[in-house]
Motif scaffolding. Structure first.
Motif, PDB file in Angstrom:
ATOM      1  N   PRO A 183      -5.485   7.250  -3.041  1.00 38.22           N
ATOM      2  CA  PRO A 183      -6.219   6.094  -2.497  1.00 38.22           C
ATOM      3  C   PRO A 183      -6.376   4.959  -3.507  1.00 38.22           C
ATOM      4  O   PRO A 183      -6.327   3.783  -3.134  1.00 38.22           O
ATOM      5  CB  PRO A 183      -7.585   6.686  -2.117  1.00 38.22           C
ATOM      6  CG  PRO A 183      -7.326   8.130  -1.896  1.00 38.22           C
ATOM      7  CD  PRO A 183      -6.282   8.494  -2.899  1.00 38.22           C
ATOM      8  N   PHE A 184      -6.568   5.320  -4.790  1.00 35.49           N
ATOM      9  CA  PHE A 184      -6.694   4.262  -5.807  1.00 35.49           C
ATOM     10  C   PHE A 184      -5.431   3.406  -5.836  1.00 35.49           C
ATOM     11  O   PHE A 184      -5.502   2.170  -5.796  1.00 35.49           O
ATOM     12  CB  PHE A 184      -6.935   4.866  -7.190  1.00 35.49           C
ATOM     13  CG  PHE A 184      -6.959   3.825  -8.284  1.00 35.49           C
ATOM     14  CD1 PHE A 184      -8.137   3.191  -8.619  1.00 35.49           C
ATOM     15  CD2 PHE A 184      -5.784   3.476  -8.963  1.00 35.49           C
ATOM     16  CE1 PHE A 184      -8.146   2.210  -9.624  1.00 35.49           C
ATOM     17  CE2 PHE A 184      -5.796   2.504  -9.948  1.00 35.49           C
ATOM     18  CZ  PHE A 184      -6.985   1.875 -10.279  1.00 35.49           C
ATOM     19  N   SER A 185      -4.272   4.052  -5.925  1.00 35.85           N
ATOM     20  CA  SER A 185      -3.016   3.304  -5.995  1.00 35.85           C
ATOM     21  C   SER A 185      -2.738   2.558  -4.698  1.00 35.85           C
ATOM     22  O   SER A 185      -2.205   1.442  -4.714  1.00 35.85           O
ATOM     23  CB  SER A 185      -1.855   4.258  -6.316  1.00 35.85           C
ATOM     24  OG  SER A 185      -2.030   4.855  -7.583  1.00 35.85           O
ATOM     25  N   ALA A 225       0.831  -1.205   0.000  1.00 35.82           N
ATOM     26  CA  ALA A 225       0.000   0.000   0.000  1.00 35.82           C
ATOM     27  C   ALA A 225       0.865   1.255   0.000  1.00 35.82           C
ATOM     28  O   ALA A 225       0.557   2.241  -0.684  1.00 35.82           O
ATOM     29  CB  ALA A 225      -0.929  -0.001   1.209  1.00 35.82           C
ATOM     30  N   ALA A 258      -8.549  -6.405  -9.145  1.00 39.88           N
ATOM     31  CA  ALA A 258      -8.162  -5.329  -8.232  1.00 39.88           C
ATOM     32  C   ALA A 258      -8.638  -3.977  -8.742  1.00 39.88           C
ATOM     33  O   ALA A 258      -9.056  -3.111  -7.961  1.00 39.88           O
ATOM     34  CB  ALA A 258      -6.641  -5.315  -8.051  1.00 39.88           C
ATOM     35  N   GLN A 311      -3.661  -5.988  -6.307  1.00 37.78           N
ATOM     36  CA  GLN A 311      -3.226  -6.616  -7.552  1.00 37.78           C
ATOM     37  C   GLN A 311      -2.191  -7.706  -7.280  1.00 37.78           C
ATOM     38  O   GLN A 311      -2.281  -8.823  -7.822  1.00 37.78           O
ATOM     39  CB  GLN A 311      -2.642  -5.549  -8.484  1.00 37.78           C
ATOM     40  CG  GLN A 311      -2.144  -6.063  -9.816  1.00 37.78           C
ATOM     41  CD  GLN A 311      -0.689  -6.517  -9.779  1.00 37.78           C
ATOM     42  OE1 GLN A 311       0.124  -5.966  -9.027  1.00 37.78           O
ATOM     43  NE2 GLN A 311      -0.350  -7.506 -10.587  1.00 37.78           N
ATOM     44  N   ALA A 319     -14.226   2.219  -5.383  1.00 35.05           N
ATOM     45  CA  ALA A 319     -14.018   2.886  -4.102  1.00 35.05           C
ATOM     46  C   ALA A 319     -13.752   4.379  -4.239  1.00 35.05           C
ATOM     47  O   ALA A 319     -14.157   5.172  -3.377  1.00 35.05           O
ATOM     48  CB  ALA A 319     -12.859   2.223  -3.353  1.00 35.05           C
ATOM     49  N   VAL A 320     -13.097   4.794  -5.308  1.00 38.25           N
ATOM     50  CA  VAL A 320     -12.723   6.207  -5.448  1.00 38.25           C
ATOM     51  C   VAL A 320     -13.607   6.963  -6.447  1.00 38.25           C
ATOM     52  O   VAL A 320     -13.291   8.085  -6.811  1.00 38.25           O
ATOM     53  CB  VAL A 320     -11.239   6.352  -5.856  1.00 38.25           C
ATOM     54  CG1 VAL A 320     -10.331   5.700  -4.816  1.00 38.25           C
ATOM     55  CG2 VAL A 320     -10.978   5.763  -7.239  1.00 38.25           C
ATOM     56  N   CYS A 359     -15.584   1.329 -13.751  1.00 36.02           N
ATOM     57  CA  CYS A 359     -14.985   0.023 -13.459  1.00 36.02           C
ATOM     58  C   CYS A 359     -14.661  -0.725 -14.744  1.00 36.02           C
ATOM     59  O   CYS A 359     -13.610  -1.367 -14.852  1.00 36.02           O
ATOM     60  CB  CYS A 359     -15.938  -0.805 -12.590  1.00 36.02           C
ATOM     61  SG  CYS A 359     -16.125  -0.200 -10.899  1.00 36.02           S
ATOM     62  N   LEU A 365      -4.926   1.224  -2.785  1.00 35.90           N
ATOM     63  CA  LEU A 365      -5.755   0.016  -2.800  1.00 35.90           C
ATOM     64  C   LEU A 365      -5.347  -0.947  -3.918  1.00 35.90           C
ATOM     65  O   LEU A 365      -5.237  -2.159  -3.704  1.00 35.90           O
ATOM     66  CB  LEU A 365      -7.229   0.392  -2.986  1.00 35.90           C
ATOM     67  CG  LEU A 365      -7.924   1.106  -1.838  1.00 35.90           C
ATOM     68  CD1 LEU A 365      -9.284   1.626  -2.289  1.00 35.90           C
ATOM     69  CD2 LEU A 365      -8.086   0.162  -0.646  1.00 35.90           C
ATOM     70  N   PHE A 366      -5.127  -0.392  -5.115  1.00 39.32           N
ATOM     71  CA  PHE A 366      -4.950  -1.230  -6.299  1.00 39.32           C
ATOM     72  C   PHE A 366      -3.695  -2.088  -6.257  1.00 39.32           C
ATOM     73  O   PHE A 366      -3.764  -3.314  -6.470  1.00 39.32           O
ATOM     74  CB  PHE A 366      -4.933  -0.367  -7.561  1.00 39.32           C
ATOM     75  CG  PHE A 366      -4.567  -1.142  -8.798  1.00 39.32           C
ATOM     76  CD1 PHE A 366      -5.489  -1.972  -9.411  1.00 39.32           C
ATOM     77  CD2 PHE A 366      -3.283  -1.065  -9.339  1.00 39.32           C
ATOM     78  CE1 PHE A 366      -5.155  -2.712 -10.546  1.00 39.32           C
ATOM     79  CE2 PHE A 366      -2.943  -1.797 -10.464  1.00 39.32           C
ATOM     80  CZ  PHE A 366      -3.887  -2.610 -11.075  1.00 39.32           C
ATOM     81  N   ALA A 381     -10.788  -1.041  -6.628  1.00 40.10           N
ATOM     82  CA  ALA A 381     -10.180   0.281  -6.417  1.00 40.10           C
ATOM     83  C   ALA A 381     -10.951   1.371  -7.150  1.00 40.10           C
ATOM     84  O   ALA A 381     -11.167   2.466  -6.614  1.00 40.10           O
ATOM     85  CB  ALA A 381      -8.719   0.255  -6.873  1.00 40.10           C
TER      86      ALA A 381
END
Length: 320
Positions: free
Chosen positions: A204-206, A125, A243, A213, A250-251, A298, A208-209, A247
């Motif tokens: 936040p995307f990165s 993360a 993934a 992943q 979520a964002v 998505c 989580l992703f 992600a």
């Protein structure tokens, strides 16, 4: 002696600078490949997120209706409006994102005494968040030009008058928005409008992703191939795509706010800042508005990052 030196250089492998350039090049090619494939879906996502009620009704009833209307009114080429500046921007953006994540994972794995594919989720993360933070320098200008080109056809008069003709070129008497016109109109400062919202989406995307992943790719690899060695390229594709769905969903609220902030080319923007934009969306459209375009987002983001990570992994394995 010369043979020993050559052997030593070969054993050490490429220098850190060469490795960095290779990672940046791999990331750029991966990004261009992914964006070129999924761009029409990104167009639909942007139109859905930016639509506002007209006489009490929204212009589009959903993703399929939006797609159909774009093709009917603007032709197939309308689905690719803004692709060229997007490709110009995605090259450094994906290069930075994928390379920084890869480098950070390697450094953190060395610190933790493990392999990058076995990196703990917390470290993954941290590597992802670092990549998201670094990419914004390239992402924000690319996104704002792309978005304004994508929504231009929904309000061409406003764009034309706001730009004073700078961002448009006459085509058969009708204004046509150009990327260079938007850049000249906005200037350097304007190209970074909505940066806070972009950071709120991309970091936040990165975060989580990338750990998801790596986790999903490893789990799929263990289930399909018994977990021996590194995940195969197809496992990377599958893990990245799954993934990406989590992600991206979520964002989405941050992406909606960012799209609204960056879509306006009026001299007096409709929103003062990110907080004002979010508050007014809540007041006038309700909480569901923050999830406009979730499905096409998505469907756009998941395969984009799946293809990009697959291409990046494939190039790493082939080129080293």
């Amino acid at each position: 002696m010369a043979a020993q030196q050559a052997s030593a250089v070969h054993a050490d492998g490429p220098s850190p600078g060469v490795k960095l350039l290779a990672k940046l090049g791999n990331g750029a090619i991966a990004g261009v490949t992914g964006v070129s494939i999924i761009f029409p879906l990104d167009m639909v996502k942007t139109r859905l997120q930016n639509q506002k009620p007209i006489n009490g009704r929204l212009p589009y009833s959903g993703g399929i209706d939006c797609f159909r209307q774009i093709v009917a009114k603007e032709g197939v080429r309308g689905l690719y409006r803004g692709l060229v500046p997007n490709l110009a921007g995605v090259t450094p953006e994906k290069a930075i994102k994928l390379a920084v994540n890869d480098i950070m994972r390697g450094a953190l794995a060395q610190h933790a005494g493990t392999k990058p594919e076995k990196l703990p989720v917390v470290y993954g993360a941290l590597a992802g968040a670092s990549a998201g933070l670094c990419q914004v320098i390239a992402t924000n200008p690319m996104e704002i030009v792309k978005i304004q080109m994508q929504v231009a056809a929904t309000n061409p008069v406003a764009v034309s008058s706001a730009a004073g003709g700078a961002a448009t070129a006459a085509v058969g008497g009708a204004p046509r928005v150009t990327a260079m016109g938007i850049v000249r109109e906005l200037g350097l400062r304007g190209l970074y409008k909505g940066t806070a919202a972009t950071l709120l989406r991309d970091v936040p995307f990165s975060l989580l992703f990338f750990p998801l992943q790596a986790l999903f790719a490893q789990r799929i690899h263990e289930g399909v191939q018994g977990g021996h060695g590194k995940p195969s390229t197809l496992c990377v594709l599958a893990g990245s795509t799954v993934a990406g769905v989590f992600a991206a969903a979520a964002v989405t609220p941050a992406d909606v706010v960012k799209t609204r902030l960056q879509s306006s080319s009026q001299p007096s923007p409709p929103y003062r800042n990110m907080a004002d934009c979010a508050r007014r969306i809540m007041q006038t459209e309700g909480p569901r508005a923050f999830f406009k375009g979730t499905v096409p987002r998505c469907l756009t983001t998941a395969p984009l990052f799946g293809i990009a990570l697959m291409m990046y992994d494939l190039q790493q394995k082939v080129l080293g």
